[in-house]
Design a protein around this motif. Structure first.
Motif, PDB file in Angstrom:
ATOM      1  N   PHE A 116       0.848  -1.196   0.000  1.00  0.00           N
ATOM      2  CA  PHE A 116       0.000   0.000   0.000  1.00  0.00           C
ATOM      3  C   PHE A 116       0.882   1.245   0.000  1.00  0.00           C
ATOM      4  CE2 PHE A 116      -2.111   3.584   1.906  1.00  0.00           C
ATOM      5  CZ  PHE A 116      -3.253   3.665   1.128  1.00  0.00           C
ATOM      6  N   THR A 117       1.894   1.253   0.844  1.00  0.00           N
ATOM      7  CA  THR A 117       2.805   2.394   0.908  1.00  0.00           C
ATOM      8  C   THR A 117       3.490   2.606  -0.436  1.00  0.00           C
ATOM      9  OG1 THR A 117       3.179   2.001   3.266  1.00  0.00           O
ATOM     10  CG2 THR A 117       4.792   3.374   2.125  1.00  0.00           C
ATOM     11  N   VAL A 118       3.986   1.530  -1.026  1.00  0.00           N
ATOM     12  CA  VAL A 118       4.652   1.614  -2.331  1.00  0.00           C
ATOM     13  C   VAL A 118       3.682   2.153  -3.375  1.00  0.00           C
ATOM     14  CG1 VAL A 118       5.677   0.250  -4.207  1.00  0.00           C
ATOM     15  CG2 VAL A 118       6.389  -0.141  -1.835  1.00  0.00           C
ATOM     16  N   SER A 119       2.476   1.607  -3.419  1.00  0.00           N
ATOM     17  CA  SER A 119       1.474   2.072  -4.387  1.00  0.00           C
ATOM     18  C   SER A 119       1.161   3.544  -4.186  1.00  0.00           C
ATOM     19  CB  SER A 119       0.179   1.274  -4.255  1.00  0.00           C
ATOM     20  OG  SER A 119       0.395  -0.053  -4.591  1.00  0.00           O
ATOM     21  N   TYR A 120       1.018   3.953  -2.938  1.00  0.00           N
ATOM     22  CA  TYR A 120       0.709   5.359  -2.648  1.00  0.00           C
ATOM     23  C   TYR A 120       1.842   6.252  -3.147  1.00  0.00           C
ATOM     24  CZ  TYR A 120      -0.692   9.597  -0.299  1.00  0.00           C
ATOM     25  OH  TYR A 120      -1.090  10.903  -0.051  1.00  0.00           O
ATOM     26  N   LEU A 121       3.070   5.882  -2.845  1.00  0.00           N
ATOM     27  CA  LEU A 121       4.217   6.697  -3.250  1.00  0.00           C
ATOM     28  C   LEU A 121       4.339   6.787  -4.771  1.00  0.00           C
ATOM     29  CD1 LEU A 121       6.803   5.477  -0.595  1.00  0.00           C
ATOM     30  CD2 LEU A 121       5.656   7.703  -0.670  1.00  0.00           C
ATOM     31  N   ILE A 122       4.033   5.715  -5.456  1.00  0.00           N
ATOM     32  CA  ILE A 122       4.094   5.715  -6.921  1.00  0.00           C
ATOM     33  C   ILE A 122       2.950   6.554  -7.494  1.00  0.00           C
ATOM     34  CG2 ILE A 122       3.818   4.280  -8.986  1.00  0.00           C
ATOM     35  CD1 ILE A 122       5.284   2.041  -7.382  1.00  0.00           C
ATOM     36  N   ASN A 123       1.739   6.263  -7.052  1.00  0.00           N
ATOM     37  CA  ASN A 123       0.556   6.880  -7.655  1.00  0.00           C
ATOM     38  C   ASN A 123       0.301   8.318  -7.201  1.00  0.00           C
ATOM     39  OD1 ASN A 123      -0.012   4.490  -9.061  1.00  0.00           O
ATOM     40  ND2 ASN A 123      -1.075   3.654  -7.297  1.00  0.00           N
ATOM     41  N   ASN A 124       0.666   8.644  -5.981  1.00  0.00           N
ATOM     42  CA  ASN A 124       0.337   9.970  -5.452  1.00  0.00           C
ATOM     43  C   ASN A 124       1.535  10.897  -5.329  1.00  0.00           C
ATOM     44  OD1 ASN A 124      -2.179   8.888  -5.252  1.00  0.00           O
ATOM     45  ND2 ASN A 124      -2.151   8.658  -3.052  1.00  0.00           N
ATOM     46  N   CYS A 125       2.733  10.358  -5.384  1.00  0.00           N
ATOM     47  CA  CYS A 125       3.923  11.189  -5.188  1.00  0.00           C
ATOM     48  C   CYS A 125       4.896  11.122  -6.354  1.00  0.00           C
ATOM     49  CB  CYS A 125       4.637  10.794  -3.893  1.00  0.00           C
ATOM     50  SG  CYS A 125       3.608  10.972  -2.434  1.00  0.00           S
ATOM     51  N   GLY A 126       4.563  10.372  -7.376  1.00  0.00           N
ATOM     52  CA  GLY A 126       5.397  10.317  -8.562  1.00  0.00           C
ATOM     53  C   GLY A 126       6.701   9.548  -8.405  1.00  0.00           C
ATOM     54  N   PHE A 127       6.786   8.674  -7.420  1.00  0.00           N
ATOM     55  CA  PHE A 127       7.997   7.891  -7.212  1.00  0.00           C
ATOM     56  C   PHE A 127       8.106   6.807  -8.271  1.00  0.00           C
ATOM     57  CE2 PHE A 127       9.528   8.341  -2.599  1.00  0.00           C
ATOM     58  CZ  PHE A 127       9.089   9.645  -2.507  1.00  0.00           C
ATOM     59  N   SER A 128       9.334   6.437  -8.606  1.00  0.00           N
ATOM     60  CA  SER A 128       9.552   5.236  -9.406  1.00  0.00           C
ATOM     61  C   SER A 128       9.331   4.040  -8.485  1.00  0.00           C
ATOM     62  CB  SER A 128      10.981   5.206  -9.953  1.00  0.00           C
ATOM     63  OG  SER A 128      11.902   4.998  -8.891  1.00  0.00           O
ATOM     64  N   HIS A 129       9.181   2.871  -9.060  1.00  0.00           N
ATOM     65  CA  HIS A 129       8.964   1.673  -8.248  1.00  0.00           C
ATOM     66  C   HIS A 129      10.138   1.440  -7.307  1.00  0.00           C
ATOM     67  CE1 HIS A 129       8.593  -2.656  -7.308  1.00  0.00           C
ATOM     68  NE2 HIS A 129       7.311  -2.339  -7.252  1.00  0.00           N
ATOM     69  N   GLU A 130      11.357   1.596  -7.805  1.00  0.00           N
ATOM     70  CA  GLU A 130      12.550   1.361  -6.981  1.00  0.00           C
ATOM     71  C   GLU A 130      12.638   2.371  -5.833  1.00  0.00           C
ATOM     72  OE1 GLU A 130      12.721   1.780 -10.397  1.00  0.00           O
ATOM     73  OE2 GLU A 130      12.713  -0.378 -10.785  1.00  0.00           O
ATOM     74  N   THR A 131      12.375   3.645  -6.143  1.00  0.00           N
ATOM     75  CA  THR A 131      12.430   4.680  -5.112  1.00  0.00           C
ATOM     76  C   THR A 131      11.347   4.444  -4.065  1.00  0.00           C
ATOM     77  OG1 THR A 131      13.238   6.228  -6.776  1.00  0.00           O
ATOM     78  CG2 THR A 131      12.447   7.172  -4.715  1.00  0.00           C
ATOM     79  N   HIS A 138       0.243  25.759   2.245  1.00  0.00           N
ATOM     80  CA  HIS A 138       1.295  26.707   2.625  1.00  0.00           C
ATOM     81  C   HIS A 138       2.204  27.054   1.445  1.00  0.00           C
ATOM     82  CE1 HIS A 138       0.490  27.224   6.880  1.00  0.00           C
ATOM     83  NE2 HIS A 138       0.032  25.988   6.831  1.00  0.00           N
ATOM     84  N   GLY A 139       1.702  26.860   0.235  1.00  0.00           N
ATOM     85  CA  GLY A 139       2.401  27.364  -0.939  1.00  0.00           C
ATOM     86  C   GLY A 139       3.310  26.409  -1.672  1.00  0.00           C
ATOM     87  N   PHE A 140       3.365  25.167  -1.264  1.00  0.00           N
ATOM     88  CA  PHE A 140       4.225  24.196  -1.938  1.00  0.00           C
ATOM     89  C   PHE A 140       3.496  23.663  -3.169  1.00  0.00           C
ATOM     90  CE2 PHE A 140       5.839  24.413   2.286  1.00  0.00           C
ATOM     91  CZ  PHE A 140       7.178  24.110   2.224  1.00  0.00           C
ATOM     92  N   ASN A 141       4.172  23.705  -4.319  1.00  0.00           N
ATOM     93  CA  ASN A 141       3.564  23.103  -5.502  1.00  0.00           C
ATOM     94  C   ASN A 141       3.902  21.619  -5.527  1.00  0.00           C
ATOM     95  OD1 ASN A 141       6.091  22.658  -6.835  1.00  0.00           O
ATOM     96  ND2 ASN A 141       6.010  24.698  -7.746  1.00  0.00           N
ATOM     97  N   LYS A 142       3.336  20.926  -6.463  1.00  0.00           N
ATOM     98  CA  LYS A 142       3.491  19.470  -6.544  1.00  0.00           C
ATOM     99  C   LYS A 142       4.963  19.066  -6.656  1.00  0.00           C
ATOM    100  CE  LYS A 142       1.337  15.718  -9.140  1.00  0.00           C
ATOM    101  NZ  LYS A 142       0.435  15.411 -10.259  1.00  0.00           N
ATOM    102  N   SER A 143       5.691  19.726  -7.499  1.00  0.00           N
ATOM    103  CA  SER A 143       7.099  19.401  -7.709  1.00  0.00           C
ATOM    104  C   SER A 143       7.928  19.618  -6.442  1.00  0.00           C
ATOM    105  CB  SER A 143       7.651  20.253  -8.854  1.00  0.00           C
ATOM    106  OG  SER A 143       9.025  20.079  -8.976  1.00  0.00           O
ATOM    107  N   GLN A 144       7.711  20.735  -5.779  1.00  0.00           N
ATOM    108  CA  GLN A 144       8.445  21.033  -4.540  1.00  0.00           C
ATOM    109  C   GLN A 144       8.095  20.041  -3.446  1.00  0.00           C
ATOM    110  OE1 GLN A 144       6.773  24.914  -4.423  1.00  0.00           O
ATOM    111  NE2 GLN A 144       8.628  25.922  -5.172  1.00  0.00           N
ATOM    112  N   LEU A 145       6.825  19.732  -3.350  1.00  0.00           N
ATOM    113  CA  LEU A 145       6.376  18.788  -2.333  1.00  0.00           C
ATOM    114  C   LEU A 145       6.962  17.407  -2.558  1.00  0.00           C
ATOM    115  CD1 LEU A 145       4.682  18.334   0.132  1.00  0.00           C
ATOM    116  CD2 LEU A 145       2.696  18.060  -1.330  1.00  0.00           C
ATOM    117  N   TYR A 146       6.967  16.947  -3.794  1.00  0.00           N
ATOM    118  CA  TYR A 146       7.511  15.629  -4.084  1.00  0.00           C
ATOM    119  C   TYR A 146       9.016  15.598  -3.879  1.00  0.00           C
ATOM    120  CZ  TYR A 146       2.875  14.616  -5.876  1.00  0.00           C
ATOM    121  OH  TYR A 146       1.528  14.434  -5.999  1.00  0.00           O
TER     122      TYR A 146
END
Length: 154
Positions: free
Chosen positions: A47-62, A88-96
Motif C-alpha cells: 500500500f505504501t509503495v502504491s501510494y508513493l508511486i501513484n500519489n507522489c510520482g515515485f519510481s517503483h525502486e524509489t 502553505h504554498g508548496f507546488n506538486k514538484s516542490q512537495l515531491y
C-alpha cells in the motif's frame, strides 16, 4: 477460551514467538507465524509503495526504498500532510522533492511539528515562497526544534 480463528488473528501481528508445541493434538499455529507476519508486512509495504508511486510520482525502486522508512495503511495521514503543505504554498514538484528527500514527512503531524515554525517565520516577514525555498533546500528544518532551526542575527 479463544477459538482457533481468533488465535491466528492475534498471532498475525506478532513478529517472533518461540513456544514449544507440547500437545501434538493442538494445531501449531505458531509455525506459520513468520509467514503471516511477512504477508502483513508485505501488504502494508505494498500500500505504501502504491501510494508513493501513484500519489507522489515515485519510481517503483524509489518507492520500495522509501517504504522501508515509512509505513501507512490508509491514505488519510499522507493526504493530510500533502494538503497541509499545499495550503502553505508548496507546488506538486516542490512537495515531491521534499518527500523524496525525507519520506517520513508523510507520517508526521504537520500541525504539531511544522506549523509553529511556519507561523514564526510568517511573523518575521517571511513569505510562503521564502518558506518553500528554505524547506526544499534543507528538509532538516522540518525536524529540528525552532530554537535549533533559527539562528538570531545581531
Amino acid at each position: 477460551m479463544l477459538n482457533s480463528q481468533r488465535f491466528i488473528l492475534y498471532l498475525k501481528g506478532l513478529t517472533t514467538i518461540l513456544v514449544p508445541n507440547l500437545n501434538p493434538n493442538f494445531p501449531n499455529f505458531l509455525s506459520t507465524n513468520s509467514h503471516y507476519y511477512s504477508k502483513i508486512t508485505s501488504n502494508q509495504n505494498s500500500f505504501t509503495v502504491s501510494y508513493l508511486i501513484n500519489n507522489c510520482g515515485f519510481s517503483h525502486e524509489t518507492a520500495l526504498t522509501a517504504s522501508k522508512l515509512v509505513h501507512f495503511q490508509t491514505a488519510q495521514k499522507p493526504d493530510s500532510v500533502i494538503t497541509f503543505f499545499r495550503n502553505h504554498g508548496f507546488n506538486k514538484s516542490q512537495l515531491y522533492s521534499i518527500i523524496r528527500k525525507s519520506p517520513n514527512v508523510l507520517t508526521c503531524d504537520p500541525h504539531e511539528r511544522v506549523l509553529s515554525k511556519f507561523e514564526f517565520l510568517y511573523s518575521k516577514g517571511a513569505s510562503s515562497s521564502d518558506i518553500v525555498l528554505l524547506v526544499t533546500r534543507d528538509t532538516r528544518f522540518l525536524y529540528t526544534s525552532l530554537e535549533n532551526s533559527i539562528i538570531p542575527s545581531g
